[in-house]
Design a protein around this motif. Sequence first.
Motif, PDB file in Angstrom:
ATOM      1  N   PRO A 290       0.813  -1.223   0.000  1.00 59.69           N
ATOM      2  CA  PRO A 290       0.000   0.000   0.000  1.00 59.69           C
ATOM      3  C   PRO A 290       0.844   1.270   0.000  1.00 59.69           C
ATOM      4  N   GLU A 291       1.987   1.240   0.650  1.00 60.85           N
ATOM      5  CA  GLU A 291       2.842   2.419   0.722  1.00 60.85           C
ATOM      6  C   GLU A 291       3.410   2.813  -0.637  1.00 60.85           C
ATOM      7  N   GLN A 292       3.432   1.894  -1.562  1.00 57.61           N
ATOM      8  CA  GLN A 292       3.980   2.170  -2.887  1.00 57.61           C
ATOM      9  C   GLN A 292       2.947   2.729  -3.862  1.00 57.61           C
ATOM     10  N   VAL A 293       1.685   2.776  -3.466  1.00 60.40           N
ATOM     11  CA  VAL A 293       0.628   3.305  -4.332  1.00 60.40           C
ATOM     12  C   VAL A 293       0.592   4.819  -4.201  1.00 60.40           C
ATOM     13  N   ASP A 294       0.631   5.510  -5.322  1.00 58.74           N
ATOM     14  CA  ASP A 294       0.710   6.977  -5.324  1.00 58.74           C
ATOM     15  C   ASP A 294      -0.651   7.659  -5.457  1.00 58.74           C
ATOM     16  N   VAL A 295      -1.649   6.947  -5.963  1.00 54.21           N
ATOM     17  CA  VAL A 295      -2.972   7.546  -6.129  1.00 54.21           C
ATOM     18  C   VAL A 295      -3.992   6.437  -6.324  1.00 54.21           C
ATOM     19  N   VAL A 296      -5.202   6.678  -5.838  1.00 53.88           N
ATOM     20  CA  VAL A 296      -6.334   5.778  -6.062  1.00 53.88           C
ATOM     21  C   VAL A 296      -7.372   6.516  -6.895  1.00 53.88           C
ATOM     22  N   ILE A 314     -10.728   2.154   1.528  1.00 52.48           N
ATOM     23  CA  ILE A 314      -9.466   2.833   1.246  1.00 52.48           C
ATOM     24  C   ILE A 314      -8.728   3.144   2.545  1.00 52.48           C
ATOM     25  N   GLU A 315      -9.458   3.572   3.570  1.00 52.36           N
ATOM     26  CA  GLU A 315      -8.830   3.886   4.853  1.00 52.36           C
ATOM     27  C   GLU A 315      -8.231   2.641   5.501  1.00 52.36           C
ATOM     28  N   ARG A 316      -8.943   1.519   5.435  1.00 53.12           N
ATOM     29  CA  ARG A 316      -8.422   0.297   6.045  1.00 53.12           C
ATOM     30  C   ARG A 316      -7.145  -0.180   5.358  1.00 53.12           C
TER      31      ARG A 316
END
Length: 418
Positions: A290-296, A314-316
């Motif tokens: 998750p830390e590597q995702v830059d945008v959803v 998304i928060e979880r």
Amino acid sequence: MGAQAVVTGLGVVAPNGMGAEEYWASVLAGRSGLGPITRFDAGAYPCRVAGEVSDFQANGNVPGRLVPQTDRWTHLGLAAAAMALADAEADTAELPEYEMAVVTASSSGGTEFGQREIERLWSRGPRSVGAYQSIAWFYAATTGQISIRHGMRGPCGVLAAEQAGGLDALAQARRLLRDGTRLVVTGGTDASLCPYGVTAQSANGRLSPSPDPATAYRPFGEAPTGYVPGEGGAMFVVEDAGSAAARPAPRRYGVIAGHAATFDPPPGSGRPSTLERAVRAALADAGVTPEQVDVVFADAAGVAELDRAEAETIERVFGPCGVPVTAPKTLTGRLYAGGASLDVATALLAVRDGVIPPTAGGYEPAEGLRIDLVNGAPRPAAVRTALVLARGHGGFNAALVVRAPDGRPDDHDERAET
């Protein structure tokens, strides 16, 4: 080592832009394609605002003989596919016909064509119904017409999972490349802005009744009224990385790195949505944390209960306000099978240009929704990895991870093959 699926061509037909670059410029400038419905008199229907592709003319974009034989949704798909192939500089006459495939997504099929023929049946009798009624309405019609027009005789198919289908089609394209296909035209379009189509869409009770294009569709906002429907979508040329290099393909927009699809339990079962499972499985498939995702790029239903469920998912996964979230479909409406495909195109352009496009309207998330909603203006960012979410009415969920093209092997594919 498995095939790495790279996107080498984009084709966009959207309410706020024809072609990827015109559409992208509109998104970054906040130019909306939403407005009062003009395709028919919507006074008696449950929604008055939609995202119409008003600048599109079939003549000049579709072979003349196909115009009366096919539905508008197929016209848009043919035009977007031609754009994508031109962008990829892929000459299909020079590629083995059985090594090229077509996989599209469709939510509604040819509703406008079908309505017209049914009107002829009831007003003039059965002899007035054209022979093409038997195929023009069918979900696979766009796939078939693209494959015929461009001589693509490899594996062909269609995914029908409403909004989620646009992501599932790209995942199927990746599977075909792993099985030896060289090039796939894939993506999705929909065009169901006719009385029959809007009546069918209204059955889910989620269409916004607001007559104001500026406020009719405000996902994650206070007291959302529903979503605005639209038409259009995006098509892609997806190739095996090795084949793309051998051509050589002039552009690589990104890698289709991970995907997962789930199906929700029936309402009233007491069991939770499976969207979170889809998100985590897609990240695992892509080999990213998750830390590597830059945008959803959010599904953004515009319905309070569904917005809250997505925000909580998304928060979880990412933590409170742990990742930028955006919904540029607020400029186009939800395009059903075309909507998720358009989100993927937008994500790839965000990766290319290092900027996160905003959610239209400049409003803050509703109280209790702990997401970092990008709104009001584009946000410069080093976008290497993007997650696209899509949900379809009836329980469909899909998540797709796209990654910047960096020339490195796909780590997940390598692990899967060793």
